[in-house]
Design a protein around this motif. Sequence first.
Motif, mmCIF file in Angstrom:
data_model
loop_
_atom_site.group_PDB
_atom_site.id
_atom_site.type_symbol
_atom_site.label_atom_id
_atom_site.label_comp_id
_atom_site.label_asym_id
_atom_site.label_seq_id
_atom_site.Cartn_x
_atom_site.Cartn_y
_atom_site.Cartn_z
ATOM 1 N N UNK A 12 0.783 -1.241 0.000
ATOM 2 C CA UNK A 12 0.000 0.000 0.000
ATOM 3 C C UNK A 12 0.820 1.300 0.000
ATOM 4 N N UNK A 13 1.881 1.412 0.823
ATOM 5 C CA UNK A 13 2.616 2.692 0.800
ATOM 6 C C UNK A 13 3.200 3.004 -0.586
ATOM 7 N N UNK A 14 3.711 1.958 -1.252
ATOM 8 C CA UNK A 14 4.271 2.173 -2.583
ATOM 9 C C UNK A 14 3.165 2.499 -3.585
ATOM 10 N N UNK A 15 1.991 1.930 -3.355
ATOM 11 C CA UNK A 15 0.851 2.252 -4.229
ATOM 12 C C UNK A 15 0.569 3.746 -4.208
ATOM 13 N N UNK A 16 0.698 4.349 -3.010
ATOM 14 C CA UNK A 16 0.442 5.785 -2.908
ATOM 15 C C UNK A 16 1.431 6.565 -3.759
ATOM 16 N N UNK A 23 -9.374 -7.172 -4.686
ATOM 17 C CA UNK A 23 -8.423 -6.598 -3.738
ATOM 18 C C UNK A 23 -8.856 -5.207 -3.304
ATOM 19 N N UNK A 24 -9.473 -4.470 -4.239
ATOM 20 C CA UNK A 24 -9.987 -3.144 -3.889
ATOM 21 C C UNK A 24 -11.073 -3.287 -2.825
ATOM 22 N N UNK A 84 -5.845 -3.068 -2.191
ATOM 23 C CA UNK A 84 -5.378 -2.307 -3.352
ATOM 24 C C UNK A 84 -6.153 -1.002 -3.429
ATOM 25 N N UNK A 85 -5.434 0.082 -3.614
ATOM 26 C CA UNK A 85 -6.084 1.402 -3.619
ATOM 27 C C UNK A 85 -7.044 1.534 -4.781
ATOM 28 N N UNK A 86 -8.234 1.982 -4.472
ATOM 29 C CA UNK A 86 -9.242 2.123 -5.504
ATOM 30 C C UNK A 86 -8.841 3.183 -6.541
ATOM 31 N N UNK A 87 -8.298 4.330 -6.035
ATOM 32 C CA UNK A 87 -7.936 5.396 -6.973
ATOM 33 C C UNK A 87 -6.835 4.938 -7.926
ATOM 34 N N UNK A 116 -13.064 -24.074 -10.667
ATOM 35 C CA UNK A 116 -13.378 -23.665 -9.301
ATOM 36 C C UNK A 116 -12.762 -22.313 -9.016
ATOM 37 N N UNK A 117 -13.370 -21.611 -8.091
ATOM 38 C CA UNK A 117 -12.739 -20.394 -7.611
ATOM 39 C C UNK A 117 -13.032 -20.306 -6.126
ATOM 40 N N UNK A 118 -12.006 -19.973 -5.376
ATOM 41 C CA UNK A 118 -12.181 -19.856 -3.934
ATOM 42 C C UNK A 118 -12.184 -18.370 -3.578
ATOM 43 N N UNK A 119 -13.304 -17.881 -3.086
ATOM 44 C CA UNK A 119 -13.348 -16.459 -2.720
ATOM 45 C C UNK A 119 -12.340 -16.161 -1.621
ATOM 46 N N UNK A 120 -11.846 -14.929 -1.615
ATOM 47 C CA UNK A 120 -10.786 -14.579 -0.662
ATOM 48 C C UNK A 120 -11.246 -14.743 0.781
#
Length: 464
Positions: A244-248, A285-286, A291-294, A393-397
């Motif tokens: 997250x910090x790097x995402x910013x 992830x959002x 994960x940052x939405x913006x 198959x998919x496993x929800x988070x």
Amino acid sequence: MRILIIDDEPVLQDVLATLLRREGFAVVQATTAAEGLKAFEEQEVDLVLLDLMLPDRPGLEVLKELKSKDPEVCVIVITAFSSVESAITAMREGAFHYIPKPFKNQEVVLTVRKGLEQRQLRKENRVLRQRLEGLDRMVWRSQAMEEIIELVRRAAPSRSNILLTGESGTGKELLARAIHQLSPRAQGPFIVVNTSSVPHDLLETTLFGHVRGAFTGAVATKKGLFELADGGTIFLDEIGTVPLPTQAKLLRVIQEREFIPVGGEHVVRVDVRIIAATNADLQHMVAEGTFREDLYYRLNVITIKLPPLRERKEDIPALASFFLKRFGEENGKPHLTLSPRALDVLMAYHWPGNVRQLENVIERAVVLSPGPVIEPDLFPAEVLQPPSQPVEVSVPADGLDLKEAVNRYTKALIEASLARCGGVQRRAAQLLGVRPSTLNEMIRRLGITAEPAGGVARSSEKLS
Ligand SMILES: Nc1ncnc2c1ncn2[C@@H]1O[C@H](COP(=O)(O)OP(=O)(O)OP(=O)(O)O)[C@@H](O)[C@H]1O
Ligand SMILES: [Mg+2]
């Protein structure tokens, strides 16, 4: 469109010039070969009307020189004696057409128009060829990929950020390179950052660089990858793993086109196009807050979803022969082919590792192949014995209830079997390989109520 007239007869010159100007063309006039060639060099000319009888040099020589300067130029020769001989030679040397004197105005205009059309076509073909060069390492036949390539062709010239999604091995990096190649930045750098392989605490300095003394061990100022990518494209692979910090900080580069190196005081401005890739579900992830939405919306200006190979099996034969040729040449076995049975096996397999896996399978077969034809026995066991039906198959988070999920699956299978057997439970039980009593018990337990289409068959079953 600009037309150059090289003719030493002033009257004819003027007649042609007036005629063509009236048709809306720009006209340049020259009365000698030297003058004509000079004019040709000085401005962009699309078509030349060339008299074969010039005072200073043979017209054929001029034609050759024009063609060597610009192979795409359209030359129409004018010959005074309607000498078929020299006209034919001129055509052989690349003239588009010839007009014998005396000519009719309409004839000249028509021939010029046709010549310019051809010139335009050649120009377009060349541009297209150059653009396609960025795609020369990509192979596809499927409609799904064709649509993706079309989208790439349209999106590549812009500066918009692009998000590539798709399973591992579907060709995200290859496509990112192609986008770069097809963009006006092609001459600039293409920098790949695999964000997942850089330790989190080093990611920021890797991306944005640092100044001397920024941290212990920072003995010298070091440029980051964003700065190295200036004027080009940066490919941020596995963007979902960026903390997250790097995402910013990433968001800031995207919005402001500038950043501050670690420990630095001054902003660095860059002109970089960002292509990000992920095989994670960023939207999820959002929602989860990881994960940052913006940032997601900034990256996601154009999304390209690469389908897994099993959903575009039409691509398999073309990809297989592409890899066969490549690895064949690398291994000194240039004339290898796949047997029809081998191709059948490749078509039947579900390719969880996508194109990369196919590439590896072919490489292995090429290396092991004793003869010119590749048979299925050269493929690894998992390709030969695929699970009969791959289960999606998919496993929800946030996890799931396994028992409930299995019940849902069982229920769906039983309903499908009943539908196939017109509701006849005994036959459905046979299809499922269970005893009728077991099936009946399951139907009650799982609350299967759907009245099948073959209601009559069911009642007769009860009676019998
Ligand atoms: N359409 C294609 N034509 C030719 N080669 C392809 C194609 N798609 C993928 N490949 C090849 O398959 C391999 C995997 O492709 P690439 O590395 O681009 O996949 P990826 O989606 O980035 O995978 P990952 O998510 O695992 O990083 C590469 O060697 C690439 O050259
Ligand atoms: Mg990749």
